[in-house]
Design an enzyme around this catalytic site. Structure first.
Site, short mmCIF file in Angstrom:
data_model
loop_
_atom_site.label_atom_id
_atom_site.label_comp_id
_atom_site.label_asym_id
_atom_site.label_seq_id
_atom_site.Cartn_x
_atom_site.Cartn_y
_atom_site.Cartn_z
CB ALA A 1 -93.61 -22.07 -42.38
CB CYS A 2 -97.04 -17.56 -42.34
SG CYS A 2 -98.24 -18.02 -40.94
CD GLN A 3 -92.20 -14.21 -38.02
OE1 GLN A 3 -91.62 -14.44 -39.18
NE2 GLN A 3 -91.56 -14.28 -36.97
#
Length: 295
Positions: free
Chosen positions: A186-188
């Protein structure tokens, strides 16, 4: 659109000779990229006409135009690769809610690849943080120049710092997790995590999951959060965050009510008053200096 740039780029194939590639800063997005200066050697002379006094400026413009075109092509190629990975289920797609269920019920690991500026605001409880990009902390002349230009070209408003790619990203993941581990990446916003998923898959990880839309798409009930801010607000910054002029904050204000809106309205009024006071002060100082010179 988040723009990526790395020495061994997720967007392009590995350069045959990485030494031929030099840092190039995309000031519009505050990211560091690489370009090959040799790509300009065979440009026809009639395409670059300049006077001797303007050679440096024209050359810089030529590099910028060539790089921007290459960047668009690289991003389009990367998106096709990433879409193929997801379509062929080499990388499995999850919604934030599904990721929350997988973490709680199946004990899967969430790998947070966001930079420190986003991670320190909010993170998923029990997640492992290994950023694929992080804030560039170098202070050489070239880096400082990129940072200043990035700030002047919009970083002051968005709060986006100059980031650099961690060449040891995959090796750091391999130190912590064997290749048969179920990894939810996950990232933003969901783009850098796709680049991370591709690198991990190419390194031999076969159980890689990607959160569609990133942590910004998660509701508070989807994932167990830790940190001072909601996950949705972890990617904003700068003056726009201070004044509450981001899409994320407007959505949050709709939920929080008038108290939330009044806080940012008060900040805006304070900025206007401070600007007026500064303007009047400059005028008074100018009059004072004129009086001194007259006497």
């Amino acid at each position: 659109m988040e723009v990526l740039g790395v020495s061994v780029s997720p967007l392009t194939s590995t350069p045959s000779n990485p030494r031929n590639y030099q840092h190039y800063s995309n000031h519009r997005f505050g990211k560091t990229h690489f370009f090959n200066p040799s790509s300009l050697k065979h440009k026809p002379l009639h395409q670059i006409q300049f006077k001797s006094s303007c050679k440096g400026i024209i050359k810089a413009q030529a590099v910028d135009e060539d790089y921007e075109l290459k960047q668009v092509k690289d991003m389009a190629a990367a998106r096709k690769r990433w879409e193929a990975l997801v379509r062929e289920e080499k990388v499995k797609m999850l919604t934030p809610k599904e990721a929350g269920y997988a973490i709680q019920l199946s004990g899967k690991t969430l790998l947070d690849v966001r930079p420190s500026t986003e991670h320190e605001k909010a993170w998923v409880k029990g997640s492992t943080w290994i950023p694929i990009f992080d804030v560039d902390t170098q202070f050489d002349a070239g880096t400082l120049s990129r940072k200043v230009t990035s700030y002047m070209m919009g970083g002051w408003w968005s709060g986006v710092p100059t980031l650099s790619y961690d060449k040891q990203f995959v090796s750091k993941v391999m130190e912590k997790f064997p290749k048969d581990t179920d990894l939810i990446v996950a990232c933003q916003k969901g783009l850098r995590s796709l680049a991370a998923c591709e690198q991990l898959y190419n390194a031999g990880y076969t159980n890689v999951f990607w959160i569609q839309g990133g942590l910004e798409a998660a509701e508070e009930e989807d994932l167990e959060r830790e940190g001072p801010q909601p996950l949705k607000l972890a990617g904003i910054g700068g003056v726009s965050e201070f004044l509450g002029w981001t899409d994320q904050q407007r959505a949050q204000a709709a939920k929080e009510g008038w108290g939330y809106k009044l806080m940012f309205s008060a900040r805006l009024v304070g900025v206007v008053i401070a600007a007026d006071a500064l303007f009047i002060g400059v005028q008074q100082l100018a009059h004072y200096l004129q009086d001194i010179r007259a006497n």
